[in-house]
Enzyme design. Structure first.
Site: not given
Ligand code: NAD
Length: 373
Positions: A144, A195, A228, A252, A256
């Site tokens: 970000y 990852k 994942d 993030d 959620d």
């Protein structure tokens, strides 16, 4: 006695922010009266409320107060009244400045399922009953913020969009330390998420976390997991996790996802922590995950529990008062078990109550829980 001179800054903000903060005030008063837990309390404006008064969503004076305080309790900001303002003075900018100037790099999002609300989850109650996990998201780095970034038009007229995932070892280590420390105080298990199979920065994250573990936290069990797979495992068998740590992007998304395991937005607290100074004190801001809920603001319908559990997190993480935090959480659990519900968590056969009645019931229950303890 220990907390006598601790300084709190309350920033209620906009919409339902002041309504839910009023219920925290009730709990603060209870601790002051019953436990001599007196905080020095300052209150300030943030968001649209500050814009209306001062033409800015956060004044320098309030920012200075936030930096001086031991902890900031933040309600919510924003609303349709301020939607058309220039981006530089939008209410949300007040919160972004607090996060930036306090250098809050670790975002803690617990996903806890209160027993009486296990039915409210979209997952089967037996999967989520008793769930208690903590997600630590790196908040000030990663993709970000990484450079280069932007969108360019290529010679053939097509476009190319770029964002860059960047982490340095010190950035990985400082958020890693927060996560390991939390795991140490909980069940002693940390999952580090990346990852590493397809991203060099992910492989570095994994190696740095492992090295930090081997050097400083070998008493905590460290597991590495691809992001994942972590998403899949969170909805398949969330109870396998204790603490999870991830970079900004994966954190993030996963926080959620974990949040929704618990049912309602009105139940979710969060903490954002900065670096510890020489005395061990950290900059810290506690806030509910929800926004200012303009659709119900001023109607006494807001669920104050996310704000109250944010206050409990403050007791636990800024002031090392797990017992007092536990009192608040147990009182909430009991009130829910007794059948009181705000509209957002309403179930058939339960009693729908206002923000104020919920807050009063929780304070009344605090007396019972404290007596029984
Ligand atoms: P929201 O979280 O304010 O509301 C989403 C939905 O959940 C609404 O229907 C609302 O009524 C309900 N809800 C939220 N909190 C509740 C509570 N405590 N009790 C009962 N119901 C609750 O999100 P939104 O509608 O997307 O945004 C509204 C405003 O809040 C916008 O201006 C947005 O920018 C702002 N916002 C602020 C923050 C923050 O201050 N940290 C976070 C998110 C959104």
């Amino acid at each position: 006695m220990m907390a006598r001179n601790k300084k709190l800054l309350l920033l209620p903000g906009d919409g339902i922010g002041p309504e839910v903060m009023a219920e925290v005030r009730r709990v603060i008063d209870w601790f002051d009266k019953e436990r001599a837990l007196g905080f020095d309390i300052e209150e300030g404006l943030v968001g649209g409320a500050s814009y209306d008064q001062h033409g800015t969503p956060l004044t320098d004076g309030t920012m200075d107060l936030a930096l001086e305080c031991d902890a900031v309790l933040f309600g919510a900001v924003g609303g349709p009244k301020w939607d058309d303002l220039d981006f530089s003075v939008k209410p949300e900018r007040g919160l972004l400045r607090l996060r930036k100037d306090m250098d809050l790099f670790a975002n803690l999002r617990p996903a806890v399922v209160f027993g009486p609300l296990a039915e409210a989850s979209t997952l089967k109650p037996e999967i989520v009953r008793g769930l208690d996990i903590m997600i630590v998201r790196e908040l000030t780095g990663g993709i970000y913020f990484g450079e280069p970034r932007g969108v360019e038009t290529l010679p053939d007229g097509t476009r190319r969009g770029v964002n860059t995932e960047v982490y340095t070892t010190p950035e990985v280590e400082r958020v890693g330390r927060v996560a390991f420390e939390l795991a140490k105080k909980r069940r002693g298990l940390l999952h580090s998420i990346e990852k590493a199979n397809v991203m060099e920065s992910g492989l570095m994250w994994r190696e740095d976390m492992q090295a930090l573990h081997d050097r400083e936290f070998s008493d905590v069990e460290l597991q590495h997991m691809y992001a994942d797979n972590a998403a899949m495992q969170l909805v398949r068998d969330p109870q396998q996790f204790d603490v999870m740590v991830a970079g900004n992007l994966f954190g993030d998304i996963l926080s959620d996802c974990a949040a929704m395991l618990t049912g309602s937005l009105g139940m979710l607290p969060s903490a954002s922590l900065g670096a510890a100074d020489e005395t061990g004190r950290r900059q810290a801001l506690y806030e509910p995950v929800h926004g200012s809920a303009p659709d119900i603001a001023g109607e006494g319908k807001a669920n104050p529990i996310a704000m109250l559990t944010s206050y409990a997190m403050m007791l636990r993480y800024s002031f090392d008062m797990p017992e007092e935090a536990g009192l608040v959480e147990t009182a909430i659990d009991n009130v829910l078990a007794g059948g009181l519900r705000t509209g957002d968590i309403m179930q058939t056969g339960k009693a729908r109550v206002s923000t104020k009645v919920m807050g009063e019931a929780i304070v009344a229950e605090l007396n019972q829980v404290a007596e029984a303890a």
